[in-house]
Design a protein around this motif. Structure first.
Motif, PDB file in Angstrom:
ATOM      1  N   LEU A 118      19.697 -10.985  -1.245  1.00 33.30           N
ATOM      2  CA  LEU A 118      20.523 -12.171  -1.038  1.00 33.30           C
ATOM      3  C   LEU A 118      20.285 -13.274  -2.067  1.00 33.30           C
ATOM      4  N   SER A 119      19.198 -13.213  -2.794  1.00 31.57           N
ATOM      5  CA  SER A 119      18.974 -14.235  -3.825  1.00 31.57           C
ATOM      6  C   SER A 119      19.817 -13.911  -5.048  1.00 31.57           C
ATOM      7  N   LYS A 120      20.031 -14.896  -5.893  1.00 31.42           N
ATOM      8  CA  LYS A 120      20.843 -14.669  -7.094  1.00 31.42           C
ATOM      9  C   LYS A 120      20.193 -13.619  -7.982  1.00 31.42           C
ATOM     10  N   LEU A 129      28.542 -11.698  -3.494  1.00 33.55           N
ATOM     11  CA  LEU A 129      28.490 -11.974  -2.064  1.00 33.55           C
ATOM     12  C   LEU A 129      29.713 -11.404  -1.337  1.00 33.55           C
ATOM     13  N   ALA A 130      30.867 -11.485  -1.968  1.00 26.86           N
ATOM     14  CA  ALA A 130      32.077 -10.957  -1.325  1.00 26.86           C
ATOM     15  C   ALA A 130      31.962  -9.449  -1.118  1.00 26.86           C
ATOM     16  N   ASP A 163      14.412  -9.771  -0.569  1.00 27.17           N
ATOM     17  CA  ASP A 163      14.056 -11.073  -1.132  1.00 27.17           C
ATOM     18  C   ASP A 163      14.298 -12.170  -0.101  1.00 27.17           C
ATOM     19  N   GLY A 164      13.949 -11.880   1.159  1.00 27.69           N
ATOM     20  CA  GLY A 164      14.295 -12.786   2.242  1.00 27.69           C
ATOM     21  C   GLY A 164      13.765 -14.190   2.084  1.00 27.69           C
ATOM     22  N   CYS A 165      12.485 -14.326   1.774  1.00 25.14           N
ATOM     23  CA  CYS A 165      11.925 -15.676   1.624  1.00 25.14           C
ATOM     24  C   CYS A 165      12.536 -16.394   0.430  1.00 25.14           C
TER      25      CYS A 165
END
Length: 409
Positions: A118-120, A129-130, A163-165
């Protein structure tokens, strides 16, 4: 304390994958076949068998051979997981499953830790993201339609945010939007990683508390913490106190970087606080099993000064440091399958420790050695240091030389 005592944590053991990732050698097929029944016998009901490699899917790993062997020999995989990554859904609705999804289906593994970024930095070059919002529901539905879960049930799917955090720190609103989507999908829950081990415990706790707002029970929240900065075990405890249901990791300390909040350490710490559910595990095997697995992966001993699982964790340098079974927050080695031993530290070791070490070296009982001689050994160690002589008295040869010097002529 009440929360930690009462929780029955949802644990997924990764001793077959997490530990080999950071090991000097790793595991062969024969090793894995020998380890799996030991993990089951210890008490793990959720066991990850391996990763279905994303980078080189056409080059099989030992993990592939292992899962194929289990399938072909009809060895029960109930409760087993494998790592997979998502397939990609196009704007027109067409869906292409990833190679890892196809392998999961082909190998007959019933459950998965299904990974997203989810991180760039994590998404770069993979998907935007789409695409992720289209692909997540499609991947989950593909798994439900094509994978047979435990005893024929629906597969258990845990979405692991690798990469949750990082993602929480960088763009929490994006994380919240994804969690909101996941809350509506037929999954077991979500896993959050600190994949470099750099986030402080209170940050991890805050991220878990935020995730819990979007993921009410019975959805699970698990964490996986690496040991980059030494916070890992505190971070797992903080996560549990902020609503996490459990963790995944290997039984030994070794992991992808320099170590991780291992399940061995977590179980030991929950024993420390008096959690009765840890009796579900064969605790008398915890220390030897975890240490043995790390020795196998590394082909060298467990580091002496590793907390809980290291050789020196229960080698007393001073009697004052002995942990007592009836003292609050102590964890005696016998509770996890170990025993006290002794090591000589010339600045602090007392007669009882010296007698214990002499007993280990000579085979005589500790009370065989006269107190007067033990006291004289302390005096001689002090005199040697003051004279500039630096001697490792813990070594058997040096210890016996010191004993002879201290004994009456």
């Amino acid at each position: 304390m009440d929360a930690l005592r009462s929780i029955r944590p949802y644990l997924i053991d990764l001793s077959l994958r997490e530990n080999p990732v950071g090991a000097r050698i790793g595991q062969t097929l024969a090793d894995k076949l020998a380890i799996l029944p030991r993990l089951r016998a210890f008490g793990f009901s959720n066991i990850l068998l391996g990763t279905l490699d994303y980078a080189l899917p056409d080059e099989p790993e030992v993990d592939d051979d292992f899962m194929l062997y289990l399938r072909d020999h009809q060895i029960d995989m109930c409760g087993c997981f494998a790592f997979t990554d998502i397939g990609i859904a196009q704007p027109d609705g067409s869906f292409t499953p990833s190679p890892s999804l196809l392998k999961l289906q082909a190998y007959g593994v019933p459950n998965t830790l299904h990974e997203i970024y989810l991180s760039k930095a994590g998404m770069r070059g993979q998907y935007d993201l789409a695409t992720l919002f289209r692909s997540l529901p499609a991947s989950i539905q593909w798994l439900i339609d094509n994978v047979r879960g435990d005893a024929g049930a629906r597969p258990r799917i845990l979405i692991n945010i690798v990469d949750g955090c990082d993602a929480f720190a960088e763009d929490p609103e994006t994380v919240f939007s994804v969690l909101g989507l996941l809350a509506e999908l037929p999954i077991e829950g979500v896993s959050i990683e600190d994949d470099r081990g750099t986030y402080l415990p209170f940050q991890v706790g805050a991220y878990v508390a935020a995730a819990r707002v979007f993921l009410p029970p019975p959805l699970k929240i698990l964490v996986h913490m690496h040991a980059g900065a030494g916070f890992e075990n505190a971070s797992v405890i903080e996560a549990l106190l902020n609503g996490a249901d459990g963790a995944w990791g290997g039984l030994p300390k070794r992991a992808a970087i320099i170590g991780h909040a291992s399940l061995g350490e977590l179980i030991a710490n929950l024993v420390r606080v008096g959690n009765p559910h840890m009796q579900d595990y064969q605790l008398n095997q915890l220390l030897p099993l975890a240490s043995g697995l790390q020795t196998l992966d590394e082909n060298e001993p467990v580091p002496d000064d590793l907390p809980i699982l290291g050789r020196n964790a229960y080698r007393l340098p001073l009697s004052f440091f002995r942990q007592q079974a009836d003292r609050f927050m102590d964890l005696v080695p016998e509770a996890i399958g170990g025993e006290y031993r002794y090591r000589i530290c010339p600045v602090v070791s007392d007669p009882a420790v010296i007698a214990g070490r002499l007993a280990e070296v000579t085979g005589h009982p500790a009370d065989f050695f006269p107190v007067e001689v033990l006291q004289q050994m302390i005096r001689l160690m002090r005199r040697d240091l003051r004279a500039g002589r630096r001697i490792v008295y813990d070594d058997p040869e040096s210890l016996m030389e010191l004993f002879e010097r201290a004994s009456p002529a």
